[in-house]
Design a protein around this motif. Structure first.
Motif, short mmCIF file in Angstrom:
data_model
loop_
_atom_site.label_atom_id
_atom_site.label_comp_id
_atom_site.label_asym_id
_atom_site.label_seq_id
_atom_site.Cartn_x
_atom_site.Cartn_y
_atom_site.Cartn_z
N THR A 57 0.86 -1.18 0.00
CA THR A 57 0.00 0.00 0.00
C THR A 57 0.90 1.23 0.00
N LEU A 58 0.69 2.11 -0.97
CA LEU A 58 1.50 3.32 -1.11
C LEU A 58 0.70 4.52 -0.62
N CYS A 59 1.32 5.32 0.22
CA CYS A 59 0.70 6.55 0.71
C CYS A 59 1.42 7.75 0.08
N PHE A 60 0.65 8.78 -0.28
CA PHE A 60 1.20 9.94 -0.98
C PHE A 60 1.38 11.11 -0.01
N ASN A 61 2.28 12.00 -0.41
CA ASN A 61 2.48 13.23 0.37
C ASN A 61 1.45 14.30 0.05
N ASP A 62 0.77 14.15 -1.12
CA ASP A 62 -0.24 15.12 -1.52
C ASP A 62 -1.58 14.42 -1.74
N GLU A 63 -2.67 15.14 -1.48
CA GLU A 63 -4.01 14.59 -1.67
C GLU A 63 -4.42 14.74 -3.14
N ILE A 64 -3.95 13.83 -3.98
CA ILE A 64 -4.35 13.86 -5.39
C ILE A 64 -5.32 12.72 -5.66
N ASP A 65 -6.12 12.88 -6.69
CA ASP A 65 -7.13 11.88 -7.01
C ASP A 65 -6.47 10.61 -7.54
N CYS A 66 -6.85 9.48 -6.97
CA CYS A 66 -6.34 8.19 -7.42
C CYS A 66 -7.36 7.14 -7.00
N SER A 67 -7.70 6.23 -7.90
CA SER A 67 -8.73 5.23 -7.60
C SER A 67 -8.41 3.93 -8.31
N ARG A 68 -9.24 2.91 -8.05
CA ARG A 68 -9.05 1.61 -8.68
C ARG A 68 -9.03 1.76 -10.20
N GLY A 69 -8.07 1.09 -10.83
CA GLY A 69 -7.93 1.19 -12.28
C GLY A 69 -6.84 2.15 -12.70
N ASP A 70 -6.49 3.09 -11.82
CA ASP A 70 -5.37 3.99 -12.14
C ASP A 70 -4.05 3.25 -12.01
N VAL A 71 -3.01 3.81 -12.60
CA VAL A 71 -1.68 3.20 -12.55
C VAL A 71 -0.70 4.20 -11.94
N ILE A 72 0.03 3.74 -10.93
CA ILE A 72 1.07 4.55 -10.30
C ILE A 72 2.39 4.22 -11.00
#
Length: 640
Positions: A315-330
């Motif tokens: 599980t990856l946590c981000f430093n900024d609150e950007i939109d990310c949801s199932r189906g997206d690719v990091i």
């Protein structure tokens, strides 16, 4: 007593102590894992070979062994010989017929490595199962019956293994005991396969003479083949190099499977890392949005990590609150994958019903699910000659190259570079059955060069100017049901109410826009696709669009519904029984169809799929066209 890879400990029940158990489990946990498949033609001995591997690796319990010996005698095996195939063929039909039908997965381990092996069916009709088994394999054991040599399924499975990106291939010439371990015959088979392999791009493979039944060259070098200088099969499986290091060296790619938010203080994005490595502080990009941030922390059940690599689920946590949801690719911020909506692909068709070009299917790629259409194939591949054959569709087990379009951009990578972002399946929208597996090769230039041009006056402004909500009133029903008549009456009523409308009629459209289309299933689908696109543009202009088309297939009506915002597509089923519609026969079409003068006529020799849950239903046996029109208008109110 301490366990190691070179010095495994064999425990007795009364000698077990906690430290020894922990040591043994730690050694076992950190062994590498090899996934491999056995494939080839019918009766090449795939199941027998796997049974032998399980038997020789001591992965059979005493009660299983007793059952195996009993079943072997009952199934006709004589003497001390055991029918090892019975260990794998678990279905009753498989045991009765002596064939493999479904993919059977088995786990076993040796001192050096853990294994998951998939036994794939040899019959052509079960090729779809072979693709399933091969999709996650690191190595393929291609079996050949020494008496028969290279067969059609040998070629097919080898081609599929190459297509699916399996780099390690073992050519196991089996049943050597039945040809008296003849080196000349073995060499001839290897030479024939070498020539074929080169033609499909397999430049390196490992040949070996074996007998799964007798055990020759399985765990030890056999004295029956003194001319063979290679490793036994088990030793090769234990030592073959895996691609884990290569995956870790590639740029970061992780598809988001789940947004992990157990409380207001934690928000992370979970998935399995497909390629690359990641550390806290790394710059990443979320696709398809393109938003960037940095990694705050990497979380697992065992705690936080300072590094995560390909193959790990994290599980990856981000430093900024950007939109990310199932189906997206990091992905790595400075080396992201492509985003596109049109591709060239290779497709393996796995359904009894043939591909319908232009029909909308679900495309699942990793955690992404989109609607997609497949164009008529550019060609299919003859696995015997590697010849490219002209084709209009794909039948069961066919392998073809075709263009695919998706309804929205997806994140992808060429399959040759990244299996997770390049391999997909197609799912029938009606039955939810998987109908095909495929590999994306590249995005089409037009997908990269054609962009949506934003305009200042949008659909809301057009609708406000006309003081109405855009809608598509989609009339569907058999020929002669009264669609056009009722649609005309509805438009007249709306016109009197000062509504801005336009009527698209099936016959009228075929005089111009669709004059090049016939009445085959493929042409009918393209007819509706074009009409749907035109109707959508008219709705964007703020109009209430009425369409009167047979539109016989649910999938295509659903495709048009998906083009529009929720509530703007109104499916109106003009429900008229076939015998009533045929009795009317205003245009004389049913009479011609019955006489065989009109092919592909809906209701006669082409199917009609009535709506299962229409928004509005009118019965023209019970209502006149005027009454039906009045009922429809009432159901539509209010129109704002």
């Amino acid at each position: 007593m301490t366990a190691s890879l070179d010095n495994p400990v064999i425990y007795k029940a009364d000698e077990l102590i906690a430290s020894d158990i922990d040591a043994y489990l730690d050694v076992h946990q950190h062994k590498s894992l090899l996934r491999f498949i056995t494939c080839g033609s019918v009766d090449d001995g795939k199941s027998t070979l796997i049974g032998r591997l399980l038997y020789d690796s001591k992965m059979i319990f005493e009660d299983q062994l007793a059952t195996l010996e009993s079943d072997s005698k009952r199934m006709g095996t004589q003497g001390q010989d055991i029918d090892f195939a019975l260990l794998v063929d678990g279905l009753a039909a498989e045991r009765e017929q002596g064939i493999t039908i479904d993919v059977a997965y088995r786990f076993f381990a040796t001192e050096k490595r853990k294994f998951i092996v998939a036994d794939c069916p040899g019959h052509e009709q079960f090729t779809r199962n072979m693709v399933t088994g091969a999709s996650t394999a690191d190595l393929a054991v291609i079996l050949i019956d020494a008496r028969k040599g290279v067969l059609v399924q040998t070629r097919r499975h080898s081609y599929l293994a190459k297509l699916l990106g399996i780099r390690n291939i073992v050519l196991a010439v089996n049943k050597m005991d039945l040809i008296d371990y003849d080196q000349a015959k073995y060499d001839a088979i290897v030479a024939e396969y070498t020539e074929f392999a080169a033609s499909i791009g397999i430049s390196d493979f490992t040949p070996m003479p074996i007998s799964g039944f007798k055990g020759d060259n399985i765990t030890e070098i056999s004295p029956n083949t003194p001319w063979y200088n290679g490793l036994p099969l088990m030793a090769h499986l234990e030592t073959v190099a895996l691609d884990n290091d290569a995956d870790q060296a590639k740029p970061l790619r992780m598809a988001v499977q789940w947004v992990n938010r157990p409380n207001l203080d934690f928000r992370g994005f979970s998935g399995q890392i497909a390629t690359g490595t990641v550390h806290p502080g790394d710059a990443i990009r979320v696709l398809p949005s393109g938003k960037t941030t940095t990694i705050k922390k990497i979380v697992t059940l065992d705690g936080e990590l300072q590094e995560a690599v390909a193959g790990q689920s994290v599980t990856l946590c981000f430093n900024d609150e950007i939109d990310c949801s199932r189906g997206d690719v990091i992905a790595a911020a400075d080396n992201p994958p492509e985003v596109a909506d049109q591709f060239e692909s290779t497709i393996v068709w796995m359904a009894d019903d043939a591909l319908v070009p232009g029909r909308s299917y679900w495309l699942k790629l990793g955690t992404q699910m989109v609607s997609a259409t497949v164009q008529a194939p550019k060609y299919t591949v003859n696995v015997n000659s590697m010849e490219h054959m002209a084709a209009k569709t794909l039948e069961l087990n066919a392998i073809g190259v075709a263009e695919i379009s998706t309804d929205k951009p997806i994140v992808f990578a060429p399959y040759a570079e990244n299996h997770a972002l390049g391999g997909f399946i197609l799912i029938d929208k009606i039955s939810n059955a998987t109908v095909a597996a495929g590999m994306l090769h590249f995005s089409l230039r037009r997908a990269q060069n054609v962009h949506w041009q934003a305009t200042d006056i949008g659909r809301d402004a057009h609708a406000m100017l006309k003081n109405q909500k855009p809608r598509i009133l989609w009339f569907t029903g058999l020929s002669g049901s009264g669609k056009s008549t009722i649609a005309n009456e509805v438009e007249k009523a709306l016109h009197l109410m000062n509504r801005h409308t336009f009527l698209l009629d099936g016959d009228n459209v075929r005089h111009g826009l669709n004059k090049d289309l016939g009445f085959t299933e493929t042409d009918r689908i393209e007819n509706i696709r074009r009409v749907g696109e035109v109707a959508k543009l008219m709705a964007d202009a703020g109009l209430i669009v009425l369409t009167a088309f047979i539109s016989p297939f649910r999938a295509e009506r659903d495709m048009v519904r998906a083009m529009l915002p929720e509530g703007e597509f109104v499916e109106i089923f003009v429900d008229t029984p076939l015998e009533v519609a045929e009795a009317r026969d205003v245009k004389g079409l049913y009479k011609k169809a019955r006489a065989g003068q009109l092919k592909n006529f809906t209701g006669i020799d082409s199917p009609y799929e009535p709506p299962e849950h229409p928004d509005i239903r009118v019965n023209t046996v019970e209502m006149s066209p005027a009454e039906a029109a009045e009922y429809i208008v009432r159901q539509l109110m209010p129109l704002k």
